[in-house]
Motif scaffolding. Sequence first.
Motif, PDB file in Angstrom:
ATOM      1  N   SER A 135       0.823  -1.215   0.000  1.00  0.00           N
ATOM      2  CA  SER A 135       0.000   0.000   0.000  1.00  0.00           C
ATOM      3  C   SER A 135       0.855   1.264   0.000  1.00  0.00           C
ATOM      4  N   ARG A 136       2.137   1.122   0.324  1.00  0.00           N
ATOM      5  CA  ARG A 136       3.028   2.276   0.399  1.00  0.00           C
ATOM      6  C   ARG A 136       3.929   2.424  -0.830  1.00  0.00           C
ATOM      7  N   ILE A 137       3.812   1.515  -1.781  1.00  0.00           N
ATOM      8  CA  ILE A 137       4.628   1.616  -2.989  1.00  0.00           C
ATOM      9  C   ILE A 137       3.956   2.624  -3.926  1.00  0.00           C
ATOM     10  N   THR A 147       5.146  -7.561 -11.019  1.00  0.00           N
ATOM     11  CA  THR A 147       3.859  -7.095 -10.523  1.00  0.00           C
ATOM     12  C   THR A 147       4.061  -6.457  -9.154  1.00  0.00           C
ATOM     13  N   PRO A 148       3.121  -5.626  -8.706  1.00  0.00           N
ATOM     14  CA  PRO A 148       3.235  -5.076  -7.355  1.00  0.00           C
ATOM     15  C   PRO A 148       3.308  -6.174  -6.291  1.00  0.00           C
ATOM     16  N   THR A 152       6.481  -6.726  -3.879  1.00  0.00           N
ATOM     17  CA  THR A 152       6.264  -6.662  -2.433  1.00  0.00           C
ATOM     18  C   THR A 152       6.850  -7.880  -1.738  1.00  0.00           C
ATOM     19  N   VAL A 153       6.616  -9.073  -2.289  1.00  0.00           N
ATOM     20  CA  VAL A 153       7.184 -10.291  -1.716  1.00  0.00           C
ATOM     21  C   VAL A 153       8.709 -10.192  -1.698  1.00  0.00           C
ATOM     22  N   LEU A 154       9.293  -9.678  -2.779  1.00  0.00           N
ATOM     23  CA  LEU A 154      10.743  -9.496  -2.839  1.00  0.00           C
ATOM     24  C   LEU A 154      11.225  -8.550  -1.741  1.00  0.00           C
ATOM     25  N   LEU A 155      10.559  -7.419  -1.587  1.00  0.00           N
ATOM     26  CA  LEU A 155      10.968  -6.457  -0.560  1.00  0.00           C
ATOM     27  C   LEU A 155      10.852  -7.038   0.844  1.00  0.00           C
TER      28      LEU A 155
END
Length: 193
Positions: A135-137, A147-148, A152-155
């Motif tokens: 939600s913060r990207i 994909t987002p 996100t999983v990577l981050l």
Amino acid sequence: MVRMATRRAETTEESRRLLVAAAAGLFAEKGYRQTSFVDIAERAGISRGSIPWHFGNKLGLLKAVLDDRLQTVLTGVAPPGDDRSGDPLDQVMDFIRLPATRLFITLLAEAVEVDSPIREHYAQLHSALRQAVQSRIPAGAVPAGTTPEAFTVLLVGAVIGVHAQWRIAPEAVDLEAVQAAIRALALAGPRSG
């Protein structure tokens, strides 16, 4: 009568807060399975019978601890649109430095076991972290070719791995250099042949 009820509610809330804080510290130090009601009660300075009264059982206490720590972490990270929100990677790396996050690394080893009583709670925790990060990207910040959700999983995965390494050997992990490396990889985009 109202004053007594108010005082009783305040005492109940204070007892609950002390038990959650004691359990969080002990779970981070000893792990979930190795921490007993006696340990928690002694640290909190409260009767051990208060634990099931407030939380039902040890798993209920763990859920309260994880919820409390997750809220501590999420309030330390600015919500989308907040003037402090800035770069999501900065926020994710700041997450590592929060004292409340030590608990997450300690419990991770127990959570990966198939029969772990905390596995489901940890899956919910990771889901909440992914939602908070995603939600913060900012729009347009997701590298081409992904994909987002995958980004996100990577981050989150990078943060968990970096966090574990930093907690184990802080002198060997330069968080600023790691942040720069993650940024370089994330912003590199698709590579050609």
